[in-house]
Design a protein around this motif. Structure first.
Motif, short mmCIF file in Angstrom:
data_model
loop_
_atom_site.label_atom_id
_atom_site.label_comp_id
_atom_site.label_asym_id
_atom_site.label_seq_id
_atom_site.Cartn_x
_atom_site.Cartn_y
_atom_site.Cartn_z
N MET A 71 0.99 1.41 0.49
CA MET A 71 2.30 0.89 0.06
C MET A 71 2.14 -0.10 -1.09
O MET A 71 2.94 -0.13 -2.02
N ILE A 76 6.54 1.24 -3.74
CA ILE A 76 7.36 1.04 -2.56
C ILE A 76 7.82 -0.41 -2.47
O ILE A 76 8.98 -0.69 -2.15
N ARG A 79 10.87 -1.36 -4.82
CA ARG A 79 12.19 -0.96 -4.31
C ARG A 79 12.64 -1.91 -3.20
O ARG A 79 13.83 -2.24 -3.10
N PRO A 221 14.45 4.93 2.28
CA PRO A 221 13.25 5.52 2.90
C PRO A 221 12.22 4.47 3.32
O PRO A 221 11.57 4.61 4.35
N THR A 222 12.09 3.41 2.51
CA THR A 222 11.17 2.32 2.85
C THR A 222 11.67 1.57 4.08
O THR A 222 10.89 1.25 4.99
N MET A 225 10.95 3.03 7.68
CA MET A 225 9.64 3.10 8.34
C MET A 225 9.58 2.32 9.65
O MET A 225 9.12 2.87 10.67
N TYR A 250 3.33 8.47 6.42
CA TYR A 250 4.65 8.22 5.83
C TYR A 250 4.53 7.43 4.53
O TYR A 250 5.21 7.72 3.54
N ALA A 251 3.65 6.42 4.53
CA ALA A 251 3.42 5.63 3.31
C ALA A 251 2.90 6.52 2.18
O ALA A 251 3.33 6.39 1.02
N LEU A 254 5.77 8.77 0.89
CA LEU A 254 6.69 8.01 0.03
C LEU A 254 6.07 7.76 -1.35
O LEU A 254 6.74 7.91 -2.38
N ALA A 257 6.15 10.98 -3.21
CA ALA A 257 7.53 11.36 -3.54
C ALA A 257 8.07 10.51 -4.68
O ALA A 257 8.82 11.00 -5.54
N TYR A 258 7.71 9.22 -4.71
CA TYR A 258 8.16 8.34 -5.78
C TYR A 258 7.33 8.51 -7.06
O TYR A 258 7.63 7.90 -8.08
#
Length: 430
Positions: A71, A76, A79, A221-222, A225, A250-251, A254, A257-258
């Motif tokens: 992260m 992340i 945001r 999304p952040t 978690m 998940y981290a 993300l 994805a970003y």
């Protein structure tokens, strides 16, 4: 105290005094104990192997470390900070409040105070000091203080380790940290508002209402978690260790994805995670041997009998133990205290009827305060190392934050229901 134990402790203290890492000092001290007591030296290796092999929960530690580092490597945290600015940035001392609220949210993802300080903390310090808004030493101090919330709000690496030594439910410990973590955030925000008024810090401009939905959507999304992790654990879908794996995955999803993390950054994040995990593993391994020695010498039982003979009330016991923790916080890191010192007090807690979930949360809050207590305050050194802000200035500014956190700790000691109310809602019988 036997001769073997005396020589063991003297060896550990001497080596530590000469600058040897605590984990190596403890391993060498344990070997001295085994040699003097005539036991097989291979017991040291056996205790480490069996301890790790029988502790599936320990796998959560490197996974949470990896999640935090991934992260921090991506965008992340950017945001997250934009969302916090939109929510509380316009109040008096707004960027200080953003610092604290971002720590509250980030702590629901990483479980690590150091990850919070080194990741989100570094970014928010730059925001606070830009154009001379806040004194650099104050920005660094509030960052260190807010990072102590990291291991209190679930998930929490220290809680995982405490569960290992106390045989307490990780799930109940996690949920028990919610209210204490929020209490710490409230007292820090109160002090920040007072200090901002005293320093005459101007208010930041309010984020236009039309921009808030967009900022919230980008951060959603952040923000999800912590909810995903807690739902997985308390919904019976995952164990805490599996939840840690979900957090790391998940981290990574993300970050990809970003499109905010390169292969090189991912490699560096995983490399740093491996180093940090190995460092924690060394401390855990040395503590496993030490715990064997402590059990062999019957030290916990002797302490429990001493406390019973002293006729201490549960409150008196908690106050004395917390004073001991504060003293140890000047010299030792939190992981060492949890692994070596806490097991000595667990039998006495059972004898006095002190709930081990309450005791665990109070212990971890105390030890997190130790992370900003000079001279060994790890968070102070982390922030000094990443920002080059003079350490003397940080220490001076952090002292008021230490006092308000100690006030919050005292409230938690006096009112156990603050900690136990949430676990009881989830079915805890303590």
């Amino acid at each position: 105290m036997s001769l073997a134990l005396t020589l063991c402790l003297v060896t550990v203290l001497l080596l530590a005094a000469f600058g040897t890492p605590v984990s190596f000092s403890m391993i060498i001290g344990a070997i001295v104990y085994l040699a003097v007591s005539g036991q097989d030296l291979a017991l040291a290796g056996e205790q480490i192997i069996q301890g790790f092999y029988n502790s599936f929960i320990l796998l959560a530690v490197p996974l949470f470390i990896a999640a935090a580092n991934i992260m921090n490597a991506g965008s992340i945290t950017d945001r997250l900070l934009q969302f916090c600015v939109a929510m509380v940035g316009h109040f008096r001392g707004g960027l200080g409040h953003v610092n604290i609220v971002s720590s509250l949210i980030f702590s629901g993802m990483s479980g690590s105070a150091v990850a919070d300080a080194a990741g989100v903390g570094r970014v928010i310090i730059n925001m606070m000091t830009k154009d001379g808004r806040y004194p650099p030493s104050y920005a660094a101090a509030i960052t260190a203080a807010s990072a102590t919330i990291g291991p209190i709000i679930p998930p929490s690496i220290p809680m995982v380790i405490y569960a290992l030594v106390s045989d307490t439910s990780v799930g109940y410990l996690f949920i028990a940290g919610l209210v204490p973590g929020l209490l710490m955030g409230v007292v820090l925000m109160g002090l920040n508002a007072y200090m901002a008024t005293k320093m005459d810090i101007p208010k930041e401009p309010r984020t236009p209402m039309k921009d808030i939905p967009r900022i919230t959507f980008r951060a959603l999304p952040t923000l999800m978690m912590p909810a995903i992790l807690l739902f997985g654990i308390y919904g019976g879908i995952t164990t805490p260790t599996e939840a840690a794996a979900v957090a790391a995955a998940y981290a990574l999803i993300l970050a990809v994805a970003y499109r905010s993390i390169s292969f090189k950054q991912l490699y560096m994040a995983l490399k740093e995670s491996a180093y940090s995990s190995a460092s924690v593993g060394l401390v855990i391994g040395s503590a496993l041997i030490f715990n064997y020695i402590v059990a062999t010498e019957n030290v916990p039982t002797a302490i429990a009998e001493m406390i019973t003979a002293a006729d201490l009330s549960p409150l008196q016991f908690l106050l004395i133990v917390n004073l001991i923790y504060l003293g140890l916080g000047f010299l030792l890191d939190a992981t060492t205290v949890i692994l070596v010192i806490v097991p000595l007090f667990v039998p006495a807690c059972r004898e006095l009827g002190i709930d081990l979930v309450h005791f665990g949360v109070v212990t971890i809050v105390n030890l997190m305060i130790g992370l900003i207590t000079p001279p060994y305050g790890v968070l102070l050194f982390v922030i000094n190392g990443t920002t080059k802000i003079p350490l003397a200035g940080i220490i001076k500014q952090v002292i008021p934050f230490i006092f308000v956190l100690l006030a919050a700790l005292f409230i938690m000691i006096l009112f156990p229901d603050l900690i136990l109310s949430m676990p009881r809602l989830m079915g805890y019988q303590g």
